[in-house]
Design a protein around this motif. Structure first.
Motif, PDB file in Angstrom:
ATOM      1  N   VAL A 285     -37.888 -13.063  36.907  1.00 26.17           N
ATOM      2  CA  VAL A 285     -37.282 -12.751  35.608  1.00 26.17           C
ATOM      3  C   VAL A 285     -38.245 -13.053  34.472  1.00 26.17           C
ATOM      4  N   ILE A 286     -38.933 -14.198  34.562  1.00 24.87           N
ATOM      5  CA  ILE A 286     -39.904 -14.547  33.523  1.00 24.87           C
ATOM      6  C   ILE A 286     -41.012 -13.503  33.463  1.00 24.87           C
ATOM      7  N   ALA A 287     -41.479 -13.056  34.646  1.00 24.71           N
ATOM      8  CA  ALA A 287     -42.520 -12.021  34.687  1.00 24.71           C
ATOM      9  C   ALA A 287     -42.029 -10.731  34.035  1.00 24.71           C
ATOM     10  N   GLY A 288     -40.764 -10.359  34.338  1.00 24.23           N
ATOM     11  CA  GLY A 288     -40.192  -9.160  33.720  1.00 24.23           C
ATOM     12  C   GLY A 288     -40.087  -9.299  32.218  1.00 24.23           C
ATOM     13  N   ALA A 289     -39.683 -10.486  31.749  1.00 24.15           N
ATOM     14  CA  ALA A 289     -39.559 -10.724  30.308  1.00 24.15           C
ATOM     15  C   ALA A 289     -40.922 -10.682  29.626  1.00 24.15           C
ATOM     16  N   LEU A 290     -41.950 -11.235  30.274  1.00 25.99           N
ATOM     17  CA  LEU A 290     -43.300 -11.200  29.695  1.00 25.99           C
ATOM     18  C   LEU A 290     -43.814  -9.764  29.593  1.00 25.99           C
ATOM     19  N   LEU A 291     -43.549  -8.969  30.624  1.00 21.42           N
ATOM     20  CA  LEU A 291     -43.951  -7.555  30.575  1.00 21.42           C
ATOM     21  C   LEU A 291     -43.152  -6.806  29.511  1.00 21.42           C
TER      22      LEU A 291
END
Length: 443
Positions: A285-291
C-alpha cells in the motif's frame, strides 16, 4: 495560442497517464475518511456520483479543448470565449495556477508522509518537509529533461500504481472480516440514515479527487491527433479513476473498521492492510501511495507549467515565465516548483487543499457556461451542457455550505487567498493594458 511543437511525442497511453497521474494522487486517501464519517458504506456510490459530475465537467473541457487546441486550457478557453474581459481572464489564470501549485504541495507532502511512515522519522516535521522538497525537485528535473522521457516515466508510475492499489484492495476484500452480504446490509442501513443532502455533499467533496483530467489539454502541442486523443484520454482516465476509487473504498470498508478509517484518514488503507495482511500488505500500500503521489506531482508539473507559460505569453504573469527551451517552459516549471516549496515550508496544507477544491469546482462551472455560449461552434449538446452547469452549480453550493458549516475559519482564510490572487491578477491585467495602449499610440 502557444508555440507548436515540431515533434508529437505523446500518444494516447501517455495522455491517459498524465490525466490519471493528476487525479489519482493523495486526494482519494484523505477523502475516504471524510466520506466514511458522513455516509459510511454508501461511500462507493457517492464516488460514482462524483465521477458522473466530473464527466459532465469534462464534457465542456473536451469540446473547448478540441475547438481551440490551446495549451492555455482553462484560461485560454475563457479568454477566447469572452475576449472583452481581460481582467476576468487574468483572475481565472491566477486562480487556476495557484490551485495547481496547492495540489502540487499536497502531493509532495503526502509522498513524504508515506515515505517515512514506517521509520523512526515518521513524526519529524522537518524530515517530512525536506523529503517533500526533494521529490518536487526530482520531478521538476525530469520534466525539464525531456517531454518524451517524462511521458514514459509517467506511464510506468501510473499503470504500476493502478495495478498495486487494485491488487491490495481486492485482497483486502477477500481477507477482511466483512462478507459481501454484510457489506450490502450495512450499506442499506447507512443509506437510510444518510440524507440525500449528505450523499451529494460527499459527491461534491469527492469531485476533488478527479482534479487533473484537464492537464491533458495542456499537452495539446505535444500530442498526436488531438481531435481524437483529447476526448479518448480524458474520458478513459475518468472511468479508470472511478473504478480504482470504488475498489479502494470497498477494500478499505471490507477490511478496516469504520472508526479506524475515520481516525487514520489517508493512512487507513496502509494500517488496515498491515493488520489484515501483515508487513507485506502495508508495504505494498505504501508503494502504491508513493507511486500515486509521484505521478500526480509529475503530471501536475507538466501540464500546469505549460498553462502558466501560455498565460505569461499574454502578459498576465512576469515575462520571464514565457521562456522555452526545446518547447519546454523551463522558467514556468521552476516557478511552480519554487512556490510549491514555499507552501510546504509554511505548512497549512489542509487549507491549501480546500482552496484548490473550491477553485476547481468554480472554474469547471465557468468552463461549462463558456461552452454553452459557443455550443454551436464546439458542436456541443445543449442538454448535456445545461446538465453540467446544473450539476456543477449544485456541487459548488454544497461544498461551500460544507466549508462554512464545518470549517468557517478555513473558509475565511480561503477568501483572503482569493483577494490576494485577485490583486495580483488586477496588477498584471492593468500592466498588460498599458502596454497595449502604448503600442497603439506608437502605431
Amino acid at each position: 495560442m502557444g508555440l507548436q511543437s515540431k515533434t508529437k511525442n505523446l500518444g494516447l497511453a501517455e495522455l491517459i497517464a498524465i490525466a490519471l497521474g493528476g487525479m489519482v494522487g493523495g486526494g482519494i486517501f484523505t477523502i475516504l475518511g471524510i466520506s466514511v464519517a458522513i455516509i459510511g458504506n454508501v461511500t462507493p456510490f457517492a464516488i460514482i456520483v462524483g465521477g458522473i459530475i466530473a464527466s459532465l465537467a469534462a464534457y465542456s473541457y473536451v469540446k473547448l479543448g478540441v475547438y481551440y487546441k490551446d495549451e492555455g486550457a482553462t484560461y485560454a478557453f475563457y479568454k477566447k470565449t469572452y475576449p472583452k474581459t481581460p481582467f476576468l481572464a487574468s483572475v481565472i489564470g491566477w486562480y487556476v495556477i495557484f490551485g495547481y501549485i496547492s495540489t502540487l504541495a499536497l502531493y509532495a507532502y503526502t509522498f513524504s508522509s508515506y515515505a517515512i511512515s514506517s521509520t523512526d522519522f515518521s513524526d519529524n516535521m522537518w524530515v517530512r518537509k525536506a523529503i517533500a522538497l526533494g521529490i518536487i525537485g526530482l520531478f521538476t528535473a525530469i520534466n525539464l529533461w525531456s517531454v518524451n522521457g517524462m511521458g514514459k516515466i509517467e506511464d510506468i508510475m501510473v499503470y504500476t500504481k493502478l495495478v498495486l492499489l487494485t491488487i491490495i484492495s481486492v485482497v483486502l476484500m477477500q481477507n477482511g472480516d466483512t462478507s459481501f452480504a454484510k457489506f450490502m446490509e450495512t450499506m442499506a442501513v447507512d443509506a437510510e440514515r444518510s440524507s440525500i443532502m449528505n450523499i451529494l455533499i460527499v459527491s461534491s467533496v469527492t469531485f476533488v479527487a478527479f482534479e487533473g483530467f484537464q492537464l491533458v489539454i495542456n499537452a495539446v502541442n505535444e500530442m498526436k491527433d488531438p481531435d481524437k486523443n483529447i476526448p479518448r484520454a480524458i474520458y478513459s482516465a475518468i472511468v479508470l479513476a472511478v473504478l480504482i476509487y470504488v475498489v479502494i473504498s470497498m477494500g478499505a470498508l471490507f477490511a478496516i473498521p469504520a472508526e479506524k478509517i475515520i481516525e487514520n484518514k489517508e493512512y487507513a488503507l496502509a494500517s488496515g492492510a498491515g493488520e489484515v495482511l501483515g508487513k507485506l500488505g502495508s508495504t505494498i500500500v505504501i508503494a502504491g501511495a508513493l507511486l500515486a503521489t509521484s505521478s500526480a506531482i509529475s503530471g501536475t508539473v507538466f501540464g500546469a507549467s505549460r498553462q502558466l507559460a501560455a498565460i505569461a505569453d499574454d502578459g498576465y504573469f512576469p515575462d520571464i515565465l514565457t521562456k522555452r527551451t526545446n518547447q519546454i517552459p523551463k522558467n514556468a516549471t521552476l516557478f511552480m516548483a519554487a512556490f510549491a516549496g514555499v507552501l510546504i515550508l509554511i505548512g497549512g496544507l489542509e487549507l491549501i487543499l480546500e482552496f484548490g477544491s473550491v477553485t476547481f469546482l468554480l472554474v469547471s462551472l465557468l468552463m461549462a457556461i463558456a461552452n454553452y455560449k459557443i455550443k454551436d461552434k464546439t458542436k456541443s449538446s445543449a442538454v448535456i451542457t445545461v446538465l453540467a452547469i446544473a450539476g456543477l452549480s449544485l456541487g459548488s453550493i454544497l461544498i461551500l455550505y460544507y466549508e462554512l458549516k464545518n470549517k468557517w475559519e478555513q473558509m475565511a482564510a480561503i477568501v483572503v487567498l482569493y483577494l490576494l490572487l485577485t490583486a495580483g491578477a488586477w496588477f498584471y491585467s492593468k500592466r498588460h493594458q498599458k502596454k497595449i495602449q502604448h503600442k497603439n499610440a506608437e502605431n
